[in-house]
Design a protein around this motif. Structure first.
Motif, PDB file in Angstrom:
ATOM      1  N   HIS A 353     -11.487 -26.964  -2.527  1.00 38.36           N
ATOM      2  CA  HIS A 353     -11.963 -26.758  -3.891  1.00 38.36           C
ATOM      3  C   HIS A 353     -10.895 -27.207  -4.881  1.00 38.36           C
ATOM      4  O   HIS A 353      -9.700 -27.025  -4.641  1.00 38.36           O
ATOM      5  N   LEU A 354     -11.344 -27.796  -5.997  1.00 41.18           N
ATOM      6  CA  LEU A 354     -10.419 -28.173  -7.060  1.00 41.18           C
ATOM      7  C   LEU A 354     -10.964 -27.727  -8.404  1.00 41.18           C
ATOM      8  O   LEU A 354     -12.178 -27.717  -8.642  1.00 41.18           O
ATOM      9  N   ALA A 355     -10.041 -27.301  -9.275  1.00 39.61           N
ATOM     10  CA  ALA A 355     -10.367 -26.841 -10.625  1.00 39.61           C
ATOM     11  C   ALA A 355      -9.493 -27.618 -11.603  1.00 39.61           C
ATOM     12  O   ALA A 355      -8.291 -27.732 -11.392  1.00 39.61           O
ATOM     13  N   SER A 503      -9.503 -18.442   3.646  1.00 41.25           N
ATOM     14  CA  SER A 503     -10.121 -18.980   2.434  1.00 41.25           C
ATOM     15  C   SER A 503      -9.275 -20.103   1.851  1.00 41.25           C
ATOM     16  O   SER A 503      -8.187 -20.409   2.333  1.00 41.25           O
ATOM     17  N   GLY A 504      -9.787 -20.696   0.789  1.00 40.90           N
ATOM     18  CA  GLY A 504      -9.040 -21.708   0.039  1.00 40.90           C
ATOM     19  C   GLY A 504      -9.455 -21.633  -1.421  1.00 40.90           C
ATOM     20  O   GLY A 504      -9.934 -22.596  -2.001  1.00 40.90           O
ATOM     21  N   THR A 505      -9.270 -20.460  -2.014  1.00 41.14           N
ATOM     22  CA  THR A 505      -9.757 -20.191  -3.366  1.00 41.14           C
ATOM     23  C   THR A 505      -8.778 -20.738  -4.401  1.00 41.14           C
ATOM     24  O   THR A 505      -7.587 -20.418  -4.367  1.00 41.14           O
ATOM     25  N   ASN A 506      -9.281 -21.562  -5.314  1.00 43.71           N
ATOM     26  CA  ASN A 506      -8.478 -22.120  -6.400  1.00 43.71           C
ATOM     27  C   ASN A 506      -9.139 -21.769  -7.731  1.00 43.71           C
ATOM     28  O   ASN A 506     -10.348 -21.954  -7.894  1.00 43.71           O
ATOM     29  N   ILE A 507      -8.331 -21.281  -8.679  1.00 41.34           N
ATOM     30  CA  ILE A 507      -8.865 -20.654  -9.890  1.00 41.34           C
ATOM     31  C   ILE A 507      -8.097 -21.128 -11.120  1.00 41.34           C
ATOM     32  O   ILE A 507      -6.875 -21.302 -11.076  1.00 41.34           O
TER      33      ILE A 507
END
Length: 534
Positions: A353-355, A503-507
């Motif tokens: 994921h990317l933000a 996980s791989g959470t990006n915020i």
């Protein structure tokens, strides 16, 4: 700011923003670099979902670059003598390779939202592919874990193993000149480089001539088109939360949030009540997902019914913090349509994921994948082919009832990818998303609760021990304080287990300070990502 799952990708994306590029410009660069440095998770041979926010016109756009099944695919694609194939037998080779869509999607998004020349956006990845980069601990581990199947493919063997035949170790320099040439072709010809011509022919040959062959043709590649649509949104306390429509997992995340909204936010983030609530709301949402979620172009998805406040209120009444639902069953959010069977759980993994937020406040939330670790374990021209068709139900029908997410020619498989944005009034407040297969849904819901309900900063939210549903089970993250809640949940009747939850959470959280804007980034410590901002 750019938050991505590898430091080299985040730094390359931020350099694009500093050069005056838009959030979509940076997303193209980040994806190109991830194809090189994190090939086990995503790449130009896979697919993605993207949300784009333009504050100038208050315009939120959803982009669907999900892979599609070849036109010749039928419901028996993963059956052997009428029985579902073993998962590994199904995914290794050409059988499960879907028509890739991420570069077509990014090309169309760039035409709509980009500023810098398309060709310039590939320069960082081309340079890194030629010069090489040090293999990260996670990439080295992924190669080692997948070594048996990767070795079967000559191109993968040449790329991911050393001269002695050993998997590349952490710190080894990986060069990928074949990918550099492919990226040059993409820079010069656009996404046509993958969908027409010699690279497309090589993709088709790799799929059809494999010992476990697939059905993809040149016409399938040439005919692929991304979808541009309106995001689906749901009120959540003081906010409005938005995601791409099905076949993404966004509707399932919104359902969980809609159920959570019936309960107060004042919970201890690592307490038993919070874990119970995340588990029970998720188990109900997964029950509906198994019955109804699919490609709406082939099987009508009752998205409006699933997110209807009255329906969510009825479902929320089934939840008690004191006693778990014994068997969560799908509800009935629609009044017509054929009876459907629920899809049995199947493995899902991989993803990144990317933000991104640019200088003008335009923003991207994008989740991208090749599905399993190294996808189909087939490398063409320096990039990994996906195994995305294994996200379809292996069983086309159960007890005479069709499964909504069955294989059909031209269809997009159901996904758990859930890039998300949250707004407070007309202002963007939060960008979040995660890797992690079917667990993405719970990870993203928990990240929203952590940031918007509990006001954790993005780094603390990304690092929060996980609790959430995985189909009918409530999972607690092994090796963390969450695992200590196991007895508390099982005493309430919850089917719970402590498991690894990678996980791989990006915020990114956006905060206003008068007329100024402050960006706070957080990246999942379970992976090797980075938040880079000015």
């Amino acid at each position: 700011m750019v938050v991505a799952s590898h430091p080299l990708a985040a730094e390359a994306g931020q350099a694009v923003l500093r050069a005056g590029g838009t959030a979509v410009d940076a997303a193209v660069t980040v994806q190109a670099v991830l194809s090189l440095v994190e090939p086990q998770a995503s790449g130009i041979g896979g697919g993605a979902f993207l949300l784009h926010w333009n504050p100038a016109g208050h315009e939120l756009t959803a982009w669907d670059g999900r892979e599609t099944a070849p036109a010749a695919a039928r419901g028996d694609l993963f059956l052997n003598d009428g029985r579902p194939m073993e998962f590994l037998d199904a995914i290794v080779g050409g059988r499960a390779v879907g028509v890739p869509g991420v570069m077509r999607m990014l090309e169309e998004a760039h035409r709509a939202h980009g500023k810098l020349p398309w060709a310039d956006l590939f320069a960082p990845a081309i340079r890194l592919a030629e010069e090489g980069f040090p293999v990260s601990p996670r990439l080295a581990q992924s190669i080692a874990v997948s070594a048996e199947t990767l070795r079967r493919d000559a191109a993968a063997r040449a790329l991911f193993f050393d001269a002695s035949g050993a998997p590349l170790a952490e710190g080894a320099v990986l060069r990928n000149p074949a990918l550099a040439e492919t990226l040059r072709a993409l820079a010069e010809q656009g996404a046509d480089a993958l969908h027409r011509g010699p690279i497309a022919a090589d993709i088709v040959n790799a799929v059809r001539r494999h010992a476990n062959p697939g059905l993809m043709t040149g016409d399938d590649l040439a005919g692929y088109a991304p979808r541009r649509s309106t995001a689906i949104c749901l009120p959540y306390r003081l906010y409005t939360v938005c995601a791409p429509p099905p076949p993404s997992g966004g509707a399932v995340v919104l359902q969980i949030l809609g159920l959570l909204a019936h309960f107060g936010p004042d919970l201890e983030p690592t307490g038993a009540d919070a874990a119970m609530l995340l588990g029970e709301t998720g188990r109900l949402a997964f029950a509906d997902r198994g019955r109804y979620l699919a490609d709406p172009a082939f099987s009508p998805v009752p998205t409006a019914g699933l997110l209807d406040p009255a329906y969510l209120t009825l479902r929320a009444q089934l939840i008690s913090l004191d006693r778990a639902i014994r068997v969560p069953r799908p509800g009935n959010p629609r009044r017509d349509g054929p009876p459907l069977a629920s899809q049995p759980p199947q493995p899902e993994s991989g993803t990144a994921h990317l933000a991104i937020v640019d200088a003008e406040g335009r923003a991207v939330s994008m989740t991208t994948t090749v599905e399993s670790i190294f996808g189909a374990r087939v490398v063409v021209r320096g990039f990994v082919l996906n195994n995305e068709l294994s996200d379809f139900s292996f069983l086309p029908e159960i007890d005479g009832r069709p499964v909504a997410n069955r294989v059909e020619g031209g269809k997009r498989p159901r996904s758990s990818m859930s890039p998300l944005m949250a707004f407070r009034g007309a202002e963007l407040e939060l960008i979040t998303g995660s890797a992690g297969g079917a667990r993405i849904i719970g990870y993203v819901a928990q990240s929203v609760m952590a940031t918007l309900d509990w006001n954790l900063d993005p780094q603390a939210a990304a690092a929060l021990p996980h609790a959430g549903a995985y189909h009918v089970l409530t999972e607690l993250e092994q090796g963390t304080v969450a695992a200590s809640l196991l007895n508390a949940l099982t005493s309430r009747g919850a089917p719970a287990a402590a498991r690894v939850m990678n996980s791989g959470t990006n915020i990114i959280r956006l905060q206003r300070e008068g007329e100024a804007r402050r960006l706070l980034g957080g990246t999942d410590p379970r992976r090797e990502g980075a938040a880079v901002g000015d």
